[in-house]
Motif scaffolding. Sequence first.
Motif, PDB file in Angstrom:
ATOM      1  N   MET A  44       7.169   6.046   9.104  1.00  0.00           N
ATOM      2  CA  MET A  44       6.430   6.545  10.245  1.00  0.00           C
ATOM      3  C   MET A  44       7.405   7.019  11.329  1.00  0.00           C
ATOM      4  O   MET A  44       8.398   6.377  11.586  1.00  0.00           O
ATOM      5  N   GLU A  45       7.054   8.122  11.931  1.00  0.00           N
ATOM      6  CA  GLU A  45       7.890   8.730  12.971  1.00  0.00           C
ATOM      7  C   GLU A  45       7.699   8.025  14.313  1.00  0.00           C
ATOM      8  O   GLU A  45       6.612   7.555  14.629  1.00  0.00           O
ATOM      9  N   ASN A  46       8.763   8.000  15.086  1.00  0.00           N
ATOM     10  CA  ASN A  46       8.733   7.486  16.450  1.00  0.00           C
ATOM     11  C   ASN A  46       9.795   8.276  17.203  1.00  0.00           C
ATOM     12  O   ASN A  46      10.979   8.032  17.027  1.00  0.00           O
ATOM     13  N   VAL A  47       9.366   9.267  17.994  1.00  0.00           N
ATOM     14  CA  VAL A  47      10.302  10.180  18.625  1.00  0.00           C
ATOM     15  C   VAL A  47      10.011  10.346  20.116  1.00  0.00           C
ATOM     16  O   VAL A  47       8.912  10.066  20.579  1.00  0.00           O
ATOM     17  N   LEU A  48      11.026  10.819  20.838  1.00  0.00           N
ATOM     18  CA  LEU A  48      10.917  11.115  22.265  1.00  0.00           C
ATOM     19  C   LEU A  48      11.213  12.593  22.494  1.00  0.00           C
ATOM     20  O   LEU A  48      12.141  13.139  21.890  1.00  0.00           O
ATOM     21  N   TYR A  49      10.429  13.216  23.358  1.00  0.00           N
ATOM     22  CA  TYR A  49      10.679  14.590  23.782  1.00  0.00           C
ATOM     23  C   TYR A  49      10.628  14.660  25.298  1.00  0.00           C
ATOM     24  O   TYR A  49       9.754  14.038  25.916  1.00  0.00           O
ATOM     25  N   PRO A  50      11.532  15.434  25.896  1.00  0.00           N
ATOM     26  CA  PRO A  50      11.460  15.620  27.340  1.00  0.00           C
ATOM     27  C   PRO A  50      10.312  16.554  27.696  1.00  0.00           C
ATOM     28  O   PRO A  50      10.042  17.527  26.984  1.00  0.00           O
ATOM     29  N   ALA A  51       9.645  16.238  28.784  1.00  0.00           N
ATOM     30  CA  ALA A  51       8.558  17.069  29.285  1.00  0.00           C
ATOM     31  C   ALA A  51       8.852  17.395  30.747  1.00  0.00           C
ATOM     32  O   ALA A  51       9.317  16.543  31.502  1.00  0.00           O
ATOM     33  N   LEU A  52       8.561  18.633  31.118  1.00  0.00           N
ATOM     34  CA  LEU A  52       8.741  19.079  32.493  1.00  0.00           C
ATOM     35  C   LEU A  52       7.399  18.997  33.207  1.00  0.00           C
ATOM     36  O   LEU A  52       6.442  19.673  32.816  1.00  0.00           O
ATOM     37  N   PHE A  53       7.317  18.135  34.210  1.00  0.00           N
ATOM     38  CA  PHE A  53       6.107  17.954  35.011  1.00  0.00           C
ATOM     39  C   PHE A  53       6.256  18.762  36.296  1.00  0.00           C
ATOM     40  O   PHE A  53       7.263  18.624  37.001  1.00  0.00           O
ATOM     41  N   SER A  54       5.259  19.598  36.593  1.00  0.00           N
ATOM     42  CA  SER A  54       5.267  20.413  37.810  1.00  0.00           C
ATOM     43  C   SER A  54       4.057  20.073  38.658  1.00  0.00           C
ATOM     44  O   SER A  54       2.920  20.148  38.187  1.00  0.00           O
ATOM     45  N   SER A  55       4.295  19.733  39.924  1.00  0.00           N
ATOM     46  CA  SER A  55       3.216  19.402  40.846  1.00  0.00           C
ATOM     47  C   SER A  55       2.505  20.674  41.279  1.00  0.00           C
ATOM     48  O   SER A  55       3.137  21.707  41.511  1.00  0.00           O
ATOM     49  N   ASP A  56       1.177  20.595  41.402  1.00  0.00           N
ATOM     50  CA  ASP A  56       0.419  21.770  41.857  1.00  0.00           C
ATOM     51  C   ASP A  56       0.052  21.681  43.337  1.00  0.00           C
ATOM     52  O   ASP A  56      -0.773  22.424  43.817  1.00  0.00           O
ATOM     53  N   GLN A  57       0.653  20.757  44.068  1.00  0.00           N
ATOM     54  CA  GLN A  57       0.444  20.575  45.510  1.00  0.00           C
ATOM     55  C   GLN A  57      -0.927  20.004  45.864  1.00  0.00           C
ATOM     56  O   GLN A  57      -1.224  19.813  47.029  1.00  0.00           O
ATOM     57  N   MET A  58      -1.795  19.789  44.893  1.00  0.00           N
ATOM     58  CA  MET A  58      -3.116  19.201  45.158  1.00  0.00           C
ATOM     59  C   MET A  58      -3.256  17.864  44.423  1.00  0.00           C
ATOM     60  O   MET A  58      -4.350  17.372  44.237  1.00  0.00           O
ATOM     61  N   GLY A  59      -2.122  17.330  43.972  1.00  0.00           N
ATOM     62  CA  GLY A  59      -2.140  16.053  43.282  1.00  0.00           C
ATOM     63  C   GLY A  59      -2.116  16.175  41.772  1.00  0.00           C
ATOM     64  O   GLY A  59      -1.896  15.200  41.076  1.00  0.00           O
ATOM     65  N   GLY A  60      -2.348  17.370  41.249  1.00  0.00           N
ATOM     66  CA  GLY A  60      -2.343  17.581  39.807  1.00  0.00           C
ATOM     67  C   GLY A  60      -0.965  17.996  39.315  1.00  0.00           C
ATOM     68  O   GLY A  60      -0.067  18.299  40.096  1.00  0.00           O
ATOM     69  N   TYR A  61      -0.829  17.986  37.978  1.00  0.00           N
ATOM     70  CA  TYR A  61       0.442  18.338  37.362  1.00  0.00           C
ATOM     71  C   TYR A  61       0.197  19.185  36.122  1.00  0.00           C
ATOM     72  O   TYR A  61      -0.750  18.943  35.370  1.00  0.00           O
ATOM     73  N   SER A  62       1.076  20.164  35.920  1.00  0.00           N
ATOM     74  CA  SER A  62       1.125  20.852  34.635  1.00  0.00           C
ATOM     75  C   SER A  62       2.324  20.273  33.893  1.00  0.00           C
ATOM     76  O   SER A  62       3.289  19.816  34.511  1.00  0.00           O
ATOM     77  N   VAL A  63       2.236  20.282  32.561  1.00  0.00           N
ATOM     78  CA  VAL A  63       3.283  19.680  31.741  1.00  0.00           C
ATOM     79  C   VAL A  63       3.665  20.665  30.637  1.00  0.00           C
ATOM     80  O   VAL A  63       2.794  21.188  29.936  1.00  0.00           O
ATOM     81  N   VAL A  64       4.973  20.901  30.505  1.00  0.00           N
ATOM     82  CA  VAL A  64       5.511  21.794  29.477  1.00  0.00           C
ATOM     83  C   VAL A  64       6.580  21.038  28.706  1.00  0.00           C
ATOM     84  O   VAL A  64       7.404  20.343  29.305  1.00  0.00           O
ATOM     85  N   PHE A  65       6.563  21.181  27.401  1.00  0.00           N
ATOM     86  CA  PHE A  65       7.610  20.612  26.550  1.00  0.00           C
ATOM     87  C   PHE A  65       8.576  21.738  26.211  1.00  0.00           C
ATOM     88  O   PHE A  65       8.249  22.607  25.392  1.00  0.00           O
ATOM     89  N   ARG A 110       6.872   9.730  24.522  1.00  0.00           N
ATOM     90  CA  ARG A 110       7.040   9.157  23.179  1.00  0.00           C
ATOM     91  C   ARG A 110       5.853   9.507  22.295  1.00  0.00           C
ATOM     92  O   ARG A 110       4.709   9.506  22.730  1.00  0.00           O
ATOM     93  N   TRP A 111       6.163   9.769  21.018  1.00  0.00           N
ATOM     94  CA  TRP A 111       5.130   9.888  19.989  1.00  0.00           C
ATOM     95  C   TRP A 111       5.420   8.840  18.934  1.00  0.00           C
ATOM     96  O   TRP A 111       6.427   8.895  18.239  1.00  0.00           O
ATOM     97  N   ASP A 112       4.539   7.879  18.831  1.00  0.00           N
ATOM     98  CA  ASP A 112       4.603   6.838  17.812  1.00  0.00           C
ATOM     99  C   ASP A 112       3.513   7.173  16.803  1.00  0.00           C
ATOM    100  O   ASP A 112       2.324   7.032  17.086  1.00  0.00           O
ATOM    101  N   GLU A 113       3.921   7.645  15.635  1.00  0.00           N
ATOM    102  CA  GLU A 113       2.960   8.132  14.647  1.00  0.00           C
ATOM    103  C   GLU A 113       1.934   7.072  14.267  1.00  0.00           C
ATOM    104  O   GLU A 113       0.742   7.368  14.175  1.00  0.00           O
ATOM    105  N   LEU A 114       2.360   5.848  14.057  1.00  0.00           N
ATOM    106  CA  LEU A 114       1.429   4.794  13.662  1.00  0.00           C
ATOM    107  C   LEU A 114       0.373   4.563  14.735  1.00  0.00           C
ATOM    108  O   LEU A 114      -0.826   4.505  14.441  1.00  0.00           O
TER     109      LEU A 114
END
Length: 134
Positions: A1-22, A81-85
Motif C-alpha cells: 500500500m502506498e503512503n506518500v506526501l506531496y507539497p500543495a500551494l495554498f492561496s488565500s482569497d482574502q475572504m477566509g477561503g483558500y485555493s489549493v494547487v499541487f 499525505r495520501w495513505d492508500e489504505l
Amino acid sequence: MENVLYPALFSSDQMGGYSVVFPDLIGCVTEGDDLNHAVTMAEDALGIYLYTLKEEGEAFPVASNPVDLHCEDGEFISLVRWDELEYLKKTDNRAVKKTLTIPSWLNYKAEEQGINFSRILQRALKQELGVENG
C-alpha cells in the motif's frame, strides 16, 4: 500500500477561503471555504488523483522538495499525505460478505415479505452511523 506526501500551494482569497494547487500533479486543484475545509479538500483531491493514476497503471510523479517551491504573499506550502489504505477504507464501495445471526421466525417472515436483507442492513447501518453514502 502506498503512503506518500506531496507539497500543495495554498492561496488565500482574502475572504477566509483558500485555493489549493499541487505543483507536481497537473490539473490537481481544489478549494475550501476556510483552512480546515481546504486541507480536507486537498486530501480528497490528492486521493482521487493518485488512486486514478494507480488504477490506470501509471507511475506517480516525483514530489518536489517543498524548500524548492516559491510562494507569493498570501500563499504557503504544506505537505499533504495520501495513505492508500486509509483512503480505500473511506471510499471503497465494493461489497463484502458478512455473516449474521437472526431468529428463525424473523428470517421466515422477512423472506415471506421478499425483504432484501443487504439493503435493510445497509440502511440501518447508515442510519446508526449518521452517514448518507459510503
